[in-house]
Design an enzyme around this catalytic site. Structure first.
Site, PDB file in Angstrom:
ATOM      1  N   GLU A 173      -7.403   5.592  15.328  1.00  0.00           N
ATOM      2  CA  GLU A 173      -6.757   4.286  15.514  1.00  0.00           C
ATOM      3  C   GLU A 173      -6.106   4.200  16.746  1.00  0.00           C
ATOM      4  O   GLU A 173      -5.338   4.845  17.162  1.00  0.00           O
ATOM      5  CB  GLU A 173      -5.975   3.813  14.372  1.00  0.00           C
ATOM      6  CG  GLU A 173      -6.789   3.920  12.934  1.00  0.00           C
ATOM      7  CD  GLU A 173      -5.466   3.481  12.149  1.00  0.00           C
ATOM      8  OE1 GLU A 173      -4.640   2.889  12.310  1.00  0.00           O
ATOM      9  OE2 GLU A 173      -5.800   3.727  10.625  1.00  0.00           O
TER      10      GLU A 173
ATOM     11  N   GLU B 228      -2.848   8.229   6.568  1.00  0.00           N
ATOM     12  CA  GLU B 228      -1.348   8.276   7.079  1.00  0.00           C
ATOM     13  C   GLU B 228      -0.426   8.692   5.879  1.00  0.00           C
ATOM     14  O   GLU B 228       0.549   7.926   5.717  1.00  0.00           O
ATOM     15  CB  GLU B 228      -1.110   7.156   7.775  1.00  0.00           C
ATOM     16  CG  GLU B 228      -1.516   6.667   9.042  1.00  0.00           C
ATOM     17  CD  GLU B 228      -1.127   5.534   9.879  1.00  0.00           C
ATOM     18  OE1 GLU B 228      -0.507   4.667   9.093  1.00  0.00           O
ATOM     19  OE2 GLU B 228      -1.422   5.330  11.127  1.00  0.00           O
TER      20      GLU B 228
ATOM     21  N   ARG C   8       0.829  -1.237   0.076  1.00  0.00           N
ATOM     22  CA  ARG C   8       0.012  -0.046   0.080  1.00  0.00           C
ATOM     23  C   ARG C   8       0.891   1.241  -0.017  1.00  0.00           C
ATOM     24  O   ARG C   8       2.303   1.215   0.168  1.00  0.00           O
ATOM     25  CB  ARG C   8      -1.047   0.046   1.253  1.00  0.00           C
ATOM     26  CG  ARG C   8      -0.081   0.107   2.693  1.00  0.00           C
ATOM     27  CD  ARG C   8      -1.234   0.223   3.655  1.00  0.00           C
ATOM     28  NE  ARG C   8      -0.426   0.499   4.992  1.00  0.00           N
ATOM     29  CZ  ARG C   8      -1.038   0.417   6.151  1.00  0.00           C
ATOM     30  NH1 ARG C   8      -2.411   0.144   6.125  1.00  0.00           N
ATOM     31  NH2 ARG C   8      -0.320   0.479   7.374  1.00  0.00           N
TER      32      ARG C   8
ATOM     33  N   CYS D  31       3.496   8.326  -6.146  1.00  0.00           N
ATOM     34  CA  CYS D  31       4.309   9.513  -5.967  1.00  0.00           C
ATOM     35  C   CYS D  31       3.306  10.816  -5.984  1.00  0.00           C
ATOM     36  O   CYS D  31       2.489  10.844  -6.651  1.00  0.00           O
ATOM     37  CB  CYS D  31       5.203   9.654  -7.419  1.00  0.00           C
ATOM     38  SG  CYS D  31       5.928  11.080  -7.805  1.00  0.00           S
TER      39      CYS D  31
ATOM     40  N   GLU E 185      -2.467  -8.275   7.879  1.00  0.00           N
ATOM     41  CA  GLU E 185      -2.518  -7.824   9.250  1.00  0.00           C
ATOM     42  C   GLU E 185      -3.648  -8.906   9.777  1.00  0.00           C
ATOM     43  O   GLU E 185      -4.433  -8.436  10.716  1.00  0.00           O
ATOM     44  CB  GLU E 185      -3.406  -6.451   9.145  1.00  0.00           C
ATOM     45  CG  GLU E 185      -2.079  -5.263   8.628  1.00  0.00           C
ATOM     46  CD  GLU E 185      -2.790  -3.935   8.942  1.00  0.00           C
ATOM     47  OE1 GLU E 185      -3.888  -3.682   8.682  1.00  0.00           O
ATOM     48  OE2 GLU E 185      -1.813  -2.995   9.192  1.00  0.00           O
TER      49      GLU E 185
ATOM     50  N   PHE F 238      -2.762 -11.126  11.718  1.00  0.00           N
ATOM     51  CA  PHE F 238      -2.544 -11.373  13.311  1.00  0.00           C
ATOM     52  C   PHE F 238      -2.546 -10.074  14.119  1.00  0.00           C
ATOM     53  O   PHE F 238      -1.930  -9.656  15.240  1.00  0.00           O
ATOM     54  CB  PHE F 238      -1.058 -11.960  13.228  1.00  0.00           C
ATOM     55  CG  PHE F 238      -1.093 -13.310  12.972  1.00  0.00           C
ATOM     56  CD1 PHE F 238      -1.864 -14.145  13.460  1.00  0.00           C
ATOM     57  CD2 PHE F 238      -0.752 -13.625  11.844  1.00  0.00           C
ATOM     58  CE1 PHE F 238      -2.084 -15.811  12.842  1.00  0.00           C
ATOM     59  CE2 PHE F 238      -0.665 -14.912  11.209  1.00  0.00           C
ATOM     60  CZ  PHE F 238      -1.415 -15.826  11.787  1.00  0.00           C
TER      61      PHE F 238
ATOM     62  N   TRP G  75       3.260  -5.522  14.178  1.00  0.00           N
ATOM     63  CA  TRP G  75       4.221  -5.108  13.424  1.00  0.00           C
ATOM     64  C   TRP G  75       5.514  -4.717  14.476  1.00  0.00           C
ATOM     65  O   TRP G  75       6.502  -4.148  14.172  1.00  0.00           O
ATOM     66  CB  TRP G  75       4.148  -3.732  12.681  1.00  0.00           C
ATOM     67  CG  TRP G  75       3.295  -2.808  13.223  1.00  0.00           C
ATOM     68  CD1 TRP G  75       1.716  -2.868  13.088  1.00  0.00           C
ATOM     69  CD2 TRP G  75       3.296  -2.095  14.483  1.00  0.00           C
ATOM     70  NE1 TRP G  75       1.145  -1.793  13.977  1.00  0.00           N
ATOM     71  CE2 TRP G  75       1.962  -1.263  14.611  1.00  0.00           C
ATOM     72  CE3 TRP G  75       4.622  -1.526  15.064  1.00  0.00           C
ATOM     73  CZ2 TRP G  75       1.824  -0.346  15.609  1.00  0.00           C
ATOM     74  CZ3 TRP G  75       4.088  -0.480  15.950  1.00  0.00           C
ATOM     75  CH2 TRP G  75       2.902   0.195  16.280  1.00  0.00           C
TER      76      TRP G  75
HETATM   77  C1  GAL Z   1      -2.096   2.052  10.967  1.00  0.00           C
HETATM   78  C2  GAL Z   1      -2.853   2.022   9.616  1.00  0.00           C
HETATM   79  C3  GAL Z   1      -3.696   1.030   9.642  1.00  0.00           C
HETATM   80  C4  GAL Z   1      -3.235  -0.260   9.974  1.00  0.00           C
HETATM   81  C5  GAL Z   1      -2.656   0.154  11.281  1.00  0.00           C
HETATM   82  C6  GAL Z   1      -2.046  -1.348  12.013  1.00  0.00           C
HETATM   83  O1  GAL Z   1      -0.673   2.723  10.829  1.00  0.00           O
HETATM   84  O2  GAL Z   1      -3.536   3.378   9.217  1.00  0.00           O
HETATM   85  O3  GAL Z   1      -4.452   0.746   8.319  1.00  0.00           O
HETATM   86  O4  GAL Z   1      -2.202  -0.719   9.112  1.00  0.00           O
HETATM   87  O5  GAL Z   1      -1.685   0.967  11.315  1.00  0.00           O
HETATM   88  O6  GAL Z   1      -1.597  -0.690  13.434  1.00  0.00           O
END
Ligand code: GAL
Length: 679
Positions: A313, A158, A119, A123, A361, A363, A321
């Site tokens: 979020e 973001e 994703r 540019c 994503e 997990f 991650w």
């Molecule tokens: C954010 C993003 C989301 C998702 C989330 C996972 O940075 O906007 O789409 O990826 O992280 O923590």
């Protein structure tokens, strides 16, 4: 855009705290959508963010439109009493765009293509990308502008992709022409007399691509400024399309927390609603990446918003991650959500509603995890919904802060180039340490730009502003002269806005304010090295990271270096200037010493915690008529109260103290003392 004429978060929230999350129903068969609606109702969800990554579904091939599924989703949401935060899908162009228009794909510093298949592969300077992005944005607004579920526009996601391609190079040159007007001015600003870097024509200028050795730092600084602006152009272009079609709907884009790539002050000015994504680390809730990090991001976001903001979020459980991804211990989601409300949020949302079963994503937790409605996570989500429902009265109320921490992206960017006195010194380290010290001392602070009006603050902290403009330096001097208390950290006021070192190493105006004559040298410290200081507030103290050999000129020495080459030289100074006071910290004191120093400076400026006698680990924040008490520890505790108060969350009345369980919280409203009662 005049904010007063534009709709706000309050228009979207309609007197409630917004509660919900990213909703990606296109990943699920339709029967699941109906279960989603049931569960959202059960959890008290009133906002779902839809369409963030739906471009390939909405526009399966160039120019085609598939809106039928989104029609049904929005109708379902509306029928279930859930508002829609509708996203423009422009963060993730469909594969056909990269395949047909490879020039829309970003290139890295070496010129290598950053391919589709993930994703954020666009540019920001590509006219082809921009054109497609605006078309799908316009079509979404035309189709859903009058939909009764629509509460808020969420542009992109973001923003943060940087690109070094040829299209970007041309755009960068146009940006530089506007900034400098002439090549001579650019050569002067970039200091191109150094290393034979003089440019003879605009066409020679390129983004700072991978080079043989260290790049020109001002070129790098300008490229960061440009990249933030190029992305901002993408945002404002989409925003303008939306505003034109739906003037009644507010517009936001979600920030990454304290993110280096966007000048958050400039961006926030152009939004109706400021929102942020926040992922503190549940592995160590009291550590620097836990509650302290949350408080910093929330203070910054509130200050960008100049009022209520939206937590767009957070994670209901583990992310996927971090190296090792920890679930959130029981109570922490509630605590961290209430912390955001305490610090000004009028909306608490998650990524994401239902945990994905496929993709990168799968997990990463969701509000409804793989364990489903019976899972521990969803129970906590339901309970949080009920708690937030009780806090509706708090919406719109301001947070009281009499202290401010100064922060400027330009200063941050200027510290990122190579060839500096210490590669160990990052911009974030002092800033985070200072903010944490204020947080642990129960002192609520805003963030402010160094050129902003500071008169409303009794205490202003500038942990590390390597680059300061003339306007900022004049502003700080006027602030102290007028009676303010400035606490200034090391290696501040060193460079002008072109990253040119000020005469004397540190700006003369600032030295006058601080009562410092000469800065002889910077003496950075190595990893693990600690420099003893003379005692501070009666306790042993050390400095880390940085030292300076300075000479005072009017300032008193509060603490001196003890031992080593700088033995006896001033480390911490204090100076009466005009009607105010200016402190200078030429090292990063250990956490206890930093707390002691900042508390002393704050106390002298009459900036105090909202309650006396607050236990360690308890955060106390005043928001309007409410006092939020938040226990960041597993161990229960109790907070002594000067007067009886009632907890909005439980309805319980506390006479002399408010008990707080493990990660517990209370939202108190004071009452007149009961007949015969104390207080
Ligand atoms: C954010 C993003 C989301 C998702 C989330 C996972 O940075 O906007 O789409 O990826 O992280 O923590």
């Amino acid at each position: 855009m005049t904010p007063s004429r534009r709709p706000s978060l309050g228009d979207a929230a309609r007197g409630r705290i917004l509660y919900g999350g990213d909703y990606n129903p296109e990943q699920w068969p339709e029967p699941v959508w109906h279960e989603d609606m049931e569960l959202m109702r059960e959890a008290g969800v009133n906002l779902a963010t839809v369409g963030v990554f739906s471009w390939a579904r909405l526009e399966p091939r160039p120019g085609a439109r598939d809106f039928g599924w989104l029609d049904r989703v929005l109708d379902l949401l509306h029928a279930s009493g859930v508002g829609a935060c509708l996203a423009t899908p422009t963060a993730s162009p469909p594969p056909w765009m990269g395949a047909r228009h490879p020039e829309t794909l970003p290139r890295d510093e070496t010129g290598a293509v950053v391919w589709y298949g993930s994703r954020n592969h666009f540019c920001a300077s590509s006219p082809v990308y921009r054109d497609h992005a605006l078309r799908i944005t316009a079509d979404l607004a035309d189709r859903y502008g009058d939909h009764p579920a629509l509460r808020l526009w969420h542009v992109n996601n973001e923003y943060g992709t940087a690109c070094w391609c040829d299209t970007t190079a041309r755009h960068f040159r146009r940006w530089l022409r506007t900034r400098y007007g002439s090549l001579e001015a650019l050569n002067e600003a970039w200091g191109t007399a150094f290393w034979s870097q003089r440019y003879d024509s605009w066409g020679e200028i390129i983004p700072p691509r991978r080079a043989q050795y260290m790049a020109n730092p001002t070129q790098e600084l300008d490229f960061r400024r440009f990249t933030s602006d190029a992305l901002l152009e993408c945002f404002t272009a989409e925003r303008d399309v939306l505003v034109e079609r739906t003037p009644h709907i507010p517009v936001t884009t979600n920030f990454m927390p304290f993110f280096v790539g966007q000048d958050g002050w400039a961006w926030a000015e152009r939004e109706d609603v400021v929102s942020v994504d926040l992922y503190p680390d549940p592995a160590d809730p009291e550590g620097p990446d836990g509650g302290a990090w949350g408080a910093l991001v929330q203070d910054l976001t509130r200050s960008q918003a100049r009022g209520p903001w939206l937590l767009m979020e957070q994670a209901a459980g583990p992310v996927n991650w971090r190296g090792v991804n920890h679930p959130r211990p029981e109570g922490l989601t509630r605590l961290w959500s209430l912390q955001a409300v305490a610090r000004g949020a009028d909306g608490i949302c998650f990524f994401q509603w239902r945990q994905s079963r496929q993709g990168s994503e799968k997990f990463h937790s969701g509000m409804v995890g793989h364990a489903g409605a019976r899972g521990r996570t969803f129970r906590q989500v339901r309970e949080l919904g009920a708690d937030l429902g009780r806090l509706a009265g708090v919406t719109g109320a301001p947070v009281t802060a009499r202290a401010a921490v100064l922060h400027d992206w330009n200063a941050w960017w200027a510290t990122l180039s190579a060839g500096r006195p210490s590669s160990r010194l990052t911009y974030e380290q002092p800033l985070r340490a200072w903010h944490r010290a204020l947080w642990e001392s129960h002192l609520t602070c805003d963030f402010a730009h160094p050129e902003a009006e500071l008169d409303g603050y009794a205490l202003v902290a500038a942990p590390h502003l390597y680059l300061l403009t003339d306007a900022a330096l004049d502003n700080l001097a006027a602030y102290v002269r007028g009676g303010g208390t400035l606490v200034c950290g090391f290696f501040t006021g060193v460079a002008d806005e072109d990253d040119r070192v000020r005469e004397g190493g540190v700006d003369a105006r600032l030295r006058t304010v601080l009562g410092i004559g000469t800065v002889h040298e910077w003496w950075p410290l190595d990893e693990g090295e600690a420099q003893p200081l003379t005692p501070l507030s009666g306790a042993d103290a050390t400095g880390t990271l940085w030292r300076e050999d300075i000479e005072t000129a009017g300032a008193e020495t509060v603490a001196a270096y003890r031992g080593g080459e700088l033995d006896g030289r001033p480390a911490v100074t204090r100076h009466a200037f005009g009607d105010g006071t200016a402190w200078y910290l030429s090292t990063l004191p250990d956490p206890a010493a930093l707390r002691a120093l900042l508390s002393r400076a704050a106390g002298e400026a009459d900036v105090r915690p909202p309650l006396p006698g607050l236990p360690a680990g308890v955060e106390a924040v005043r928001r309007g008529a409410w006092l939020f008490l938040l226990n960041h520890r597993r161990e229960p505790t109790a907070v002594p109260l000067p007067a009886p108060a009632t907890d909005l969350l439980t309805g319980r009345r506390y006479e002399r103290e408010a008990p707080l369980g493990r990660y517990g919280a209370a939202v108190l409203r004071g009452e007149p003392p009961a007949p015969g009662g104390g207080g």
